[in-house]
Design an enzyme around this catalytic site. Sequence first.
Site, PDB file in Angstrom:
ATOM      1  N   LYS A   1       0.845  -1.167   0.170  1.00  0.00           N
ATOM      2  CA  LYS A   1       0.164   0.019   0.124  1.00  0.00           C
ATOM      3  C   LYS A   1       0.793   1.284   0.013  1.00  0.00           C
ATOM      4  O   LYS A   1       0.556   2.242  -0.596  1.00  0.00           O
ATOM      5  CB  LYS A   1      -0.860   0.040   1.270  1.00  0.00           C
ATOM      6  CG  LYS A   1      -2.305  -0.006   0.822  1.00  0.00           C
ATOM      7  CD  LYS A   1      -3.034   0.300   2.354  1.00  0.00           C
ATOM      8  CE  LYS A   1      -4.403  -0.519   2.193  1.00  0.00           C
ATOM      9  NZ  LYS A   1      -4.972  -0.257   3.630  1.00  0.00           N
TER      10      LYS A   1
ATOM     11  N   THR B   1     -13.544   3.821  15.068  1.00  0.00           N
ATOM     12  CA  THR B   1     -14.999   3.741  16.019  1.00  0.00           C
ATOM     13  C   THR B   1     -14.641   2.557  16.987  1.00  0.00           C
ATOM     14  O   THR B   1     -14.134   1.587  16.590  1.00  0.00           O
ATOM     15  CB  THR B   1     -15.952   3.593  15.014  1.00  0.00           C
ATOM     16  OG1 THR B   1     -16.398   4.472  13.967  1.00  0.00           O
ATOM     17  CG2 THR B   1     -17.213   3.396  16.064  1.00  0.00           C
TER      18      THR B   1
ATOM     19  N   LEU C   1     -17.373  10.495   8.126  1.00  0.00           N
ATOM     20  CA  LEU C   1     -17.366  10.675   6.594  1.00  0.00           C
ATOM     21  C   LEU C   1     -18.449   9.639   6.052  1.00  0.00           C
ATOM     22  O   LEU C   1     -18.179   8.479   6.391  1.00  0.00           O
ATOM     23  CB  LEU C   1     -16.136  10.475   6.299  1.00  0.00           C
ATOM     24  CG  LEU C   1     -15.005  11.387   6.978  1.00  0.00           C
ATOM     25  CD1 LEU C   1     -13.639  10.875   6.597  1.00  0.00           C
ATOM     26  CD2 LEU C   1     -15.211  12.802   6.507  1.00  0.00           C
TER      27      LEU C   1
ATOM     28  N   GLU D   1     -18.651   7.388   2.669  1.00  0.00           N
ATOM     29  CA  GLU D   1     -17.910   6.903   1.543  1.00  0.00           C
ATOM     30  C   GLU D   1     -18.509   7.352   0.148  1.00  0.00           C
ATOM     31  O   GLU D   1     -19.590   7.247   0.087  1.00  0.00           O
ATOM     32  CB  GLU D   1     -17.829   5.327   1.364  1.00  0.00           C
ATOM     33  CG  GLU D   1     -17.032   5.008   2.521  1.00  0.00           C
ATOM     34  CD  GLU D   1     -16.845   3.245   2.454  1.00  0.00           C
ATOM     35  OE1 GLU D   1     -17.090   2.723   1.375  1.00  0.00           O
ATOM     36  OE2 GLU D   1     -16.308   2.616   3.478  1.00  0.00           O
TER      37      GLU D   1
ATOM     38  N   LYS E   1     -20.670   9.244  18.303  1.00  0.00           N
ATOM     39  CA  LYS E   1     -20.462   8.404  16.924  1.00  0.00           C
ATOM     40  C   LYS E   1     -21.335   7.124  16.939  1.00  0.00           C
ATOM     41  O   LYS E   1     -22.054   6.884  15.848  1.00  0.00           O
ATOM     42  CB  LYS E   1     -19.059   7.984  17.004  1.00  0.00           C
ATOM     43  CG  LYS E   1     -18.773   6.632  16.105  1.00  0.00           C
ATOM     44  CD  LYS E   1     -18.513   7.501  14.839  1.00  0.00           C
ATOM     45  CE  LYS E   1     -18.491   6.434  13.584  1.00  0.00           C
ATOM     46  NZ  LYS E   1     -18.275   7.024  12.274  1.00  0.00           N
TER      47      LYS E   1
ATOM     48  N   PHE F   1     -32.070  10.145   4.583  1.00  0.00           N
ATOM     49  CA  PHE F   1     -31.977   8.895   5.328  1.00  0.00           C
ATOM     50  C   PHE F   1     -33.581   8.354   5.341  1.00  0.00           C
ATOM     51  O   PHE F   1     -33.975   7.637   6.559  1.00  0.00           O
ATOM     52  CB  PHE F   1     -31.271   8.647   6.559  1.00  0.00           C
ATOM     53  CG  PHE F   1     -29.798   8.694   6.225  1.00  0.00           C
ATOM     54  CD1 PHE F   1     -29.218   9.795   5.712  1.00  0.00           C
ATOM     55  CD2 PHE F   1     -29.161   7.381   6.371  1.00  0.00           C
ATOM     56  CE1 PHE F   1     -27.719   9.680   5.551  1.00  0.00           C
ATOM     57  CE2 PHE F   1     -27.765   7.197   5.951  1.00  0.00           C
ATOM     58  CZ  PHE F   1     -27.090   8.526   5.797  1.00  0.00           C
TER      59      PHE F   1
ATOM     60  N   GLY G   1     -35.772   0.890   0.920  1.00  0.00           N
ATOM     61  CA  GLY G   1     -34.911   0.091   0.255  1.00  0.00           C
ATOM     62  C   GLY G   1     -34.627  -1.193   0.424  1.00  0.00           C
ATOM     63  O   GLY G   1     -35.672  -1.664   1.080  1.00  0.00           O
TER      64      GLY G   1
ATOM     65  N   CYS H   1     -20.165   0.782   8.038  1.00  0.00           N
ATOM     66  CA  CYS H   1     -20.185   1.380   9.510  1.00  0.00           C
ATOM     67  C   CYS H   1     -21.500   0.954   9.861  1.00  0.00           C
ATOM     68  O   CYS H   1     -21.798   0.347  11.114  1.00  0.00           O
ATOM     69  CB  CYS H   1     -20.307   2.727   9.263  1.00  0.00           C
ATOM     70  SG  CYS H   1     -18.599   3.534   9.248  1.00  0.00           S
TER      71      CYS H   1
ATOM     72  N   LYS I   1     -23.227   0.926  -1.977  1.00  0.00           N
ATOM     73  CA  LYS I   1     -24.260   1.876  -2.365  1.00  0.00           C
ATOM     74  C   LYS I   1     -23.106   2.683  -3.553  1.00  0.00           C
ATOM     75  O   LYS I   1     -22.101   2.100  -3.858  1.00  0.00           O
ATOM     76  CB  LYS I   1     -24.175   3.214  -1.150  1.00  0.00           C
ATOM     77  CG  LYS I   1     -22.808   3.705  -0.762  1.00  0.00           C
ATOM     78  CD  LYS I   1     -22.883   4.884   0.242  1.00  0.00           C
ATOM     79  CE  LYS I   1     -21.744   5.542   0.466  1.00  0.00           C
ATOM     80  NZ  LYS I   1     -21.837   6.744   1.409  1.00  0.00           N
TER      81      LYS I   1
HETATM   82  C1  UDX Z   1     -22.154   6.154   7.130  1.00  0.00           C
HETATM   83  C2  UDX Z   1     -22.720   7.406   7.956  1.00  0.00           C
HETATM   84  O1  UDX Z   1     -23.225   8.142   7.125  1.00  0.00           O
HETATM   85  C3  UDX Z   1     -21.170   8.119   8.319  1.00  0.00           C
HETATM   86  O2  UDX Z   1     -21.745   9.127   9.138  1.00  0.00           O
HETATM   87  C4  UDX Z   1     -20.500   7.107   9.223  1.00  0.00           C
HETATM   88  O3  UDX Z   1     -19.135   7.759   9.591  1.00  0.00           O
HETATM   89  C5  UDX Z   1     -19.988   5.831   8.437  1.00  0.00           C
HETATM   90  O4  UDX Z   1     -21.261   5.221   8.128  1.00  0.00           O
HETATM   91  P1  UDX Z   1     -21.330   5.083   4.868  1.00  0.00           P
HETATM   92  O5  UDX Z   1     -21.328   3.805   5.474  1.00  0.00           O
HETATM   93  O6  UDX Z   1     -20.370   5.599   3.862  1.00  0.00           O
HETATM   94  O7  UDX Z   1     -21.565   6.273   5.879  1.00  0.00           O
HETATM   95  O8  UDX Z   1     -22.904   5.275   3.879  1.00  0.00           O
HETATM   96  P2  UDX Z   1     -24.211   6.024   4.015  1.00  0.00           P
HETATM   97  O9  UDX Z   1     -24.259   7.043   2.784  1.00  0.00           O
HETATM   98  O10 UDX Z   1     -24.475   6.866   5.166  1.00  0.00           O
HETATM   99  O11 UDX Z   1     -25.172   4.714   3.666  1.00  0.00           O
HETATM  100  C6  UDX Z   1     -25.364   3.619   4.343  1.00  0.00           C
HETATM  101  C7  UDX Z   1     -26.123   2.584   3.817  1.00  0.00           C
HETATM  102  O12 UDX Z   1     -27.578   3.087   4.214  1.00  0.00           O
HETATM  103  C8  UDX Z   1     -26.233   2.359   2.407  1.00  0.00           C
HETATM  104  O13 UDX Z   1     -26.098   1.073   2.058  1.00  0.00           O
HETATM  105  C9  UDX Z   1     -27.299   3.069   1.876  1.00  0.00           C
HETATM  106  O14 UDX Z   1     -27.691   1.986   0.675  1.00  0.00           O
HETATM  107  C10 UDX Z   1     -28.443   2.897   3.082  1.00  0.00           C
HETATM  108  N1  UDX Z   1     -29.282   3.982   2.994  1.00  0.00           N
HETATM  109  C11 UDX Z   1     -28.981   5.271   3.085  1.00  0.00           C
HETATM  110  C12 UDX Z   1     -30.793   3.693   2.647  1.00  0.00           C
HETATM  111  O15 UDX Z   1     -31.013   2.521   2.663  1.00  0.00           O
HETATM  112  N2  UDX Z   1     -31.852   4.633   2.735  1.00  0.00           N
HETATM  113  C13 UDX Z   1     -31.150   5.988   2.986  1.00  0.00           C
HETATM  114  O16 UDX Z   1     -32.409   6.803   2.967  1.00  0.00           O
HETATM  115  C14 UDX Z   1     -29.988   6.185   3.242  1.00  0.00           C
END
Ligand code: UDX
Length: 425
Positions: A39, A121, A146, A148, A199, A244, A248, A255, A315
Amino acid sequence: MPEKEPIGVIGTGYVGLVQGTCLAELGHEVWCRDIVPDKIDALNRGEVPIYEPGLAELIERNRERLHFTTDMGEVAANAELLFCCVDTPPTYSGDADLSRVERVVEELGGLGRHALVMKSTVPVGTGRTIKRDHDGLGYVSNPEFLKEGSAVHDFMHPDRVVVGADGDSSDYGDRVAALYEPLGAPIVRTDVASAEMVKLASNAFLATKISFINEIANVSEELGADVTEVARGMGLDSRIGDRFLQAGIGYGGSCFPKDVQALKQLAGNTGYHFQLLTAVIEVNELQKRRTIGKLQKHLGSLVRKEIALLGVAFKPDTDDIREATSLVLAGRLRGEGARVRVYDPVAAERARDVLSYAEICPSAMKALEGADAAVLVTEWPEFRELDWAGAVKEAMRQPVVIDGRNFLDRDALRAAGFTYEGVGR
Ligand code: UDX
């Protein structure tokens, strides 16, 4: 202290690489350390081992200020504030595996005076234990929020920054808070345990919101309501908010599943049964499997049926497949005797090992050719651009589409003769 504090970052995964690069962009000299030589070699050659929009450009722009090394001594010699960004995956018991964090703390022994700034975390109480066991090591909790796919943007435009520090580490807390001042976001100063809890509680709340809307979706299907309309109506209530609330086929990623489980487990370890989170997890597991029932409704038995999964990543805009719904869905389909083909614009190669029984297709059209049904798993924009009414309709054996993210144009697909089913509408 120089005007811009030098920084150490330990662990160059999603979190560490974004943290280090963005601090370099803010003018800091940053030493990034990883134990995986490949890496570090790649980063030193200018290659970015992960796909995160905007990151490669930012690394390139800050090359002068970014140093990549496998040597902890080098990092420790150059910086006093060391961001701990190693991963803390779940163990079989659902607790977080802290072995990598522990190794970092051990390695720092004898390398001089430092503060460990925890980005990873960790369970509430971790900071207290580390401080108790490692005299002289400063400790600050600074959880990351954050997403992704938009991590660089999220770093530069945070809703808030949380900095937790206790007792003799308060000065370190001030120094960590100062790093984020240029971003202009509210900085929430707390004790360490509360920062750790912010968190876990934030992620658990967001997961709860998703499981809640997914249950509203399931009931809406029964009662003839449309969850997208329901969510629009609910979301305009400022106490609820519109984010959110997208129904789905369940949340995934590195996370949410892990943090919800960890918080439930943490509560359980103290003897408290966190009932709500138990339900949030169960709803999410069932949600991933509901698609199977929908396919059976339209196709009958799935034995030898060709099912195309559009999207593997958990996602869009990421190549991350950790806890991706696609993997559970593919496994269940295989269990039902179906033949599974998958396509993803960036994550398919990563899935080759876990989906060894599936056909990994080079394009969406290849996956759809001769398919008895398509399941949209990840809302990659290119899936909307497909010529559904023309080429796709022509190519599929049966025009059945299960839209796991309510992403496609339902009316257009139905008008073109597809059997279309979304989630909760
Ligand atoms: C998340 C948190 O948002 C972030 O603050 C934390 O630090 C890490 O976890 P991330 O895992 O990158 O971030 O993805 P996020 O965009 O939050 O989506 C998480 C999952 O939820 C995805 O599988 C997405 O498809 C799902 N989702 C999100 C839904 O099914 N419906 C929604 O309305 C939003």
